[in-house]
Write a protein that holds these residues in place. Structure first.
Motif, PDB file in Angstrom:
ATOM      1  N   SER A  13      -9.690  -3.092   5.791  1.00  0.00           N
ATOM      2  CA  SER A  13      -9.505  -3.812   4.523  1.00  0.00           C
ATOM      3  C   SER A  13      -8.370  -4.814   4.645  1.00  0.00           C
ATOM      4  O   SER A  13      -8.448  -5.931   4.118  1.00  0.00           O
ATOM      5  N   ASP A  25      -9.583   7.077   6.333  1.00  0.00           N
ATOM      6  CA  ASP A  25      -9.025   6.125   5.368  1.00  0.00           C
ATOM      7  C   ASP A  25      -7.969   5.235   6.019  1.00  0.00           C
ATOM      8  O   ASP A  25      -7.816   4.068   5.638  1.00  0.00           O
ATOM      9  N   PRO A  35     -12.156   3.618  -3.708  1.00  0.00           N
ATOM     10  CA  PRO A  35     -10.850   2.947  -3.599  1.00  0.00           C
ATOM     11  C   PRO A  35     -10.455   2.287  -4.910  1.00  0.00           C
ATOM     12  O   PRO A  35     -11.323   1.986  -5.747  1.00  0.00           O
ATOM     13  N   ALA A  36      -9.154   2.087  -5.068  1.00  0.00           N
ATOM     14  CA  ALA A  36      -8.650   1.601  -6.349  1.00  0.00           C
ATOM     15  C   ALA A  36      -7.612   0.510  -6.127  1.00  0.00           C
ATOM     16  O   ALA A  36      -6.868   0.542  -5.143  1.00  0.00           O
ATOM     17  N   TRP A  67      -4.575   3.499  -0.195  1.00  0.00           N
ATOM     18  CA  TRP A  67      -5.555   4.187   0.666  1.00  0.00           C
ATOM     19  C   TRP A  67      -5.386   5.716   0.600  1.00  0.00           C
ATOM     20  O   TRP A  67      -6.120   6.454   1.232  1.00  0.00           O
ATOM     21  N   ILE A  80     -11.477  -5.023   0.080  1.00  0.00           N
ATOM     22  CA  ILE A  80     -11.615  -3.557   0.046  1.00  0.00           C
ATOM     23  C   ILE A  80     -13.083  -3.160   0.160  1.00  0.00           C
ATOM     24  O   ILE A  80     -13.427  -2.176   0.825  1.00  0.00           O
ATOM     25  N   PRO A 112     -13.693  -1.553  -5.479  1.00  0.00           N
ATOM     26  CA  PRO A 112     -12.629  -0.682  -6.031  1.00  0.00           C
ATOM     27  C   PRO A 112     -12.680  -0.606  -7.559  1.00  0.00           C
ATOM     28  O   PRO A 112     -13.228  -1.510  -8.208  1.00  0.00           O
ATOM     29  N   SER A 169       0.853  -1.188   0.000  1.00  0.00           N
ATOM     30  CA  SER A 169       0.000   0.000   0.000  1.00  0.00           C
ATOM     31  C   SER A 169       0.886   1.233   0.000  1.00  0.00           C
ATOM     32  O   SER A 169       1.368   1.675   1.045  1.00  0.00           O
ATOM     33  N   LEU A 195      -4.887   9.709  -1.135  1.00  0.00           N
ATOM     34  CA  LEU A 195      -5.676  10.554  -2.033  1.00  0.00           C
ATOM     35  C   LEU A 195      -4.740  11.429  -2.863  1.00  0.00           C
ATOM     36  O   LEU A 195      -3.613  11.701  -2.464  1.00  0.00           O
ATOM     37  N   PHE A 229     -14.110  -0.453   2.818  1.00  0.00           N
ATOM     38  CA  PHE A 229     -14.548   0.875   2.355  1.00  0.00           C
ATOM     39  C   PHE A 229     -16.044   0.954   2.032  1.00  0.00           C
ATOM     40  O   PHE A 229     -16.554   2.036   1.781  1.00  0.00           O
ATOM     41  N   GLN A 240      -6.330   5.970  -3.674  1.00  0.00           N
ATOM     42  CA  GLN A 240      -7.677   5.744  -4.174  1.00  0.00           C
ATOM     43  C   GLN A 240      -7.828   6.542  -5.466  1.00  0.00           C
ATOM     44  O   GLN A 240      -7.020   7.416  -5.757  1.00  0.00           O
TER      45      GLN A 240
END
Lengths: 455, 455
Positions: free
Chosen positions: A443, A436, A188-189, A418, A382, A390, A178, A420, A386, A182
């Motif tokens: 997650s 987050d 989330p991605a 997680w 995820i 995602p 990570s 931005l 979230f 996101q």
């Protein structure tokens, strides 16, 4: 997840305090003056892992140490290696920080500090996720191996050989990292591709010392003029890089990817407003997201030469230099780019100027298959953390180590971000949204349960 | 000259000690931290003039003060204004000085210190030359007016209006300035032309703060990349300046001048060796001396942007800037060049970048007639001081005030240089040959006698 989720909810304040503790350590890996702070951060990570009931090792390297720990193997379940880094970028320019970079401060639900999201906060979610499963279940349903380094921001030079020399010990089915973002707040991605990087420094030397620009200007070649010409020659007016052969190995974007990116809720006007620019530019023929995620670039990261003080000094400088980096995409390789760049620069060097080209660090770009069972498990986990599925994206930043893991351990890599877009990583006022942080921890805990049955 | 010459010989040690005293004052006009030192240097000059029996005035300006004094008018003899400056260039880079810049040190017959030749040492020759005539003869055979300023190294901004507002007081037939060089050791020169200067600073602003070059590179316009392209566009590969209209007003070199320059004993190999460069470059179609003396140039004097520290920081900088100056020849004018440059830069500005172009200072180039009676008197005086006739040359450096004197006082200007090419003016280890200091004083004393009968 019921019992784990309750446990996580009850532990929020203590977890935040642990994050702040780590953020207070100025572990700037690029700056030799912070060597002891970097070592202290490694020790902090090891102590946290010991607090989970594991036996961490702080492993010295030629640079900053690695922290390693593992849980017992579980028959029939995969082994997952968790990678992260405890070092941070330099905090300069200091005077642009609203609160000091190493005094974590909460404003509007965000914690502000250097390393908040890159990568102390995000890395910590996986320690805390595993800690929660261990605290509630007594054991993990799969084997985890933690490998946390302190040189990510200076090129991860020592972890590569460590992986090479410890392939059996680090053997795993999948790597979880990570250190990305996101797509948007609440969206989330999973990042399935990263750009690589090739970072160089150009040093030009002209006359033996600074000269009077009146008495010598016009006849003695000026290293700063030369540097400008050389750097200017790297791109054309359509944003295409002009180094011969630069695009030879580039894997072009697939139409499927272009369609997916085009379907994402990306607001270009908001993006520009966020950065306070009245326009964008880049390689002609590509959208902004394509330019940021999936096309190679050339950026001058720093430049110097001559008189930088107040007022006007009429000097013809003796020296000039620049830090120049290229973001690479699969299948470009830094060593090839070095040779091509060197030849391109040397071919244009005017009389009276000497060139030195230093190769700082590099790593290839990567792309992972979207249809693996681990990708599916991560998507489910995820959704639990979230509350939403995602999206699958690529990212323009580089984690050079990802390519190492994929090739040397023959493992898939899951990039679960997680962060931005406006977290100001590498900039003043870096932040991480605390909600987050907690969603990431949830997650992560869910991920260990979902991954146990994936294979 | 016999009695004066004897007097001068007897006073060598005391004269050198006075020079060293002045050199110890760090009168760096560009640096506000040295304001008091600049004022102290002005006071030193005034005290020296008072020591000659004159009544000096220290005249405040909006910047650093002027020192002014005059001797009585002499019927039938011309009035000569002596100009010089007591301020000096910044001493950076400090670590390249063999001995500290403001601790004058004698090695091999040279005194090493910032300002030794530019212009404290040279300026002082005229005070000492007049002092010697006064001490031996009791009076001067012509009227002298001394006007010594403290802002030459930062553009002489306040002396211009002072001349404008004091035309009657400063009225004279001829201005004498020693702020230039001999052609070679033992080959003194009268400089009949100077280049002008136009000095600008470019500020480029991109995003509101430094960004991660991975996440944003390729889409957000990089101010350093832009700066390199803009600066690179200022010249072509043949060294010709590419700003539209830049050459429109240039007075071309006369064939007579090109022949004279070609006849001078200029050793290009030695010149390159002195500077430790393996080649020279410049505007195609011109010799090295022509490029240095009589053709306009473009030099970047300083550049900055992004990360300049150790190691590799992957940043897309928010800002970048450069100091850029043009040496001008008659009849180019700084204000025209500013407009042309601004338009040239703005026409190429990519989206997302803001430009600010600051006009630091400027002055036109000049050329004086070779056949005036003052030029003949100076030639004879220098022959007495140096033992050889001077050659007539031009010089690439700028003394913006020269143009002011010529136009506002309607006077010829004599540029009599005692310095040498390797004196490191504006560089570390600036020096002045002490023998030339004394020869300059002798030439100056002789000059007042020769000029008395010229008209």
């Amino acid at each position: 997840m019921g019992k784990i989720a309750d446990y996580l909810d009850s532990q929020q304040a203590a977890r935040e305090e642990r994050l702040f503790e780590l953020l207070r350590i100025p572990s700037v890996s690029a700056d030799p003056a912070h060597k002891d702070d970097v070592a202290q951060a490694a020790q902090w990570v090891a102590d946290r892992i010991r607090g989970m009931g594991l036996e961490p090792e702080v492993i010295p390297t030629n640079g900053h140490p690695l922290v390693y720990a593992e849980t017992p193997p579980v028959a029939g379940a995969p082994t997952v290696l968790v990678y992260g880094h405890y070092d941070v970028q330099p905090p300069d320019p200091l005077d642009e920080w609203i609160t000091p970079p190493f005094e974590p401060t909460v404003r509007d639900g965000n914690v502000y500090a250097r390393g908040a999201t890159d990568d102390k906060g995000q890395m910590l979610t996986h320690l805390e996720g595993a800690a929660a499963v261990l605290a509630t279940e007594g054991k993990l349903p799969l084997q985890l191996k933690f490998l946390i380094e302190g040189e990510e921001e200076v090129g991860s030079e020592n972890i590569g050989p460590f992986i090479e020399n410890n392939k059996d010990r680090l053997a795993c089915d999948c790597v979880v990292i990570s250190d990305s973002g996101q797509f948007a707040p609440g969206l989330p991605a999973i990042t399935y591709g990263l750009r690589g990087i090739a970072y160089y420094e150009i040093f030009l030397t002209g006359p033996k010392q600074d000269l009077h620009s009146g008495s010598f200007g016009g006849a003695v070649t000026n290293p700063v003029n030369t540097l400008a010409k050389l750097l200017g020659s790297l791109t054309d007016d359509q944003g295409r890089i002009q180094i011969p052969g630069f695009y030879d190995d580039v894997v072009p974007l697939e139409q499927r990817e272009r369609d997916e990116f085009a379907g994402l809720p990306f607001d270009e006007a908001r993006f520009m407003k966020q950065l306070a620019v009245d326009g964008l530019s880049g390689e002609e023929g590509y959208t902004t997201l394509e330019r940021r995620w999936a096309r190679p670039t050339c950026d001058v990261n720093g430049i110097w030469g001559g008189y930088q003080g107040a007022g006007a000094k009429t000097v013809l400088p003796a020296r000039a230099g620049a830090k120049v980096s290229f973001r690479l995409v699969p299948n470009q390789h830094p060593k090839d780019i070095y040779q091509a760049l060197k030849q391109h620069l040397e071919s244009q060097l005017p009389p009276g100027i000497k060139l030195e080209l230093v190769d700082h660090h590099g790593g290839a770009g990567v792309k992972f298959p979207l249809d693996s069972p681990y990708m599916a498990a991560a998507s489910k986990a995820i959704e639990q953390g979230f509350g939403t599925k995602p999206v699958f994206i690529r990212e323009g930043g580089s984690i050079p180590i990802v390519d190492d893991f994929a090739r040397k351990l023959d493992a898939d890599v899951l990039l679960l971000g997680w962060g931005l877009d406006d977290d100001n990583t590498h900039s003043p006022n870096e932040k991480f949204c605390l909600a987050d942080f907690h969603r990431g921890v949830r997650s992560s805990a869910a991920l260990w349960l979902e991954m146990a049955s994936a294979s």
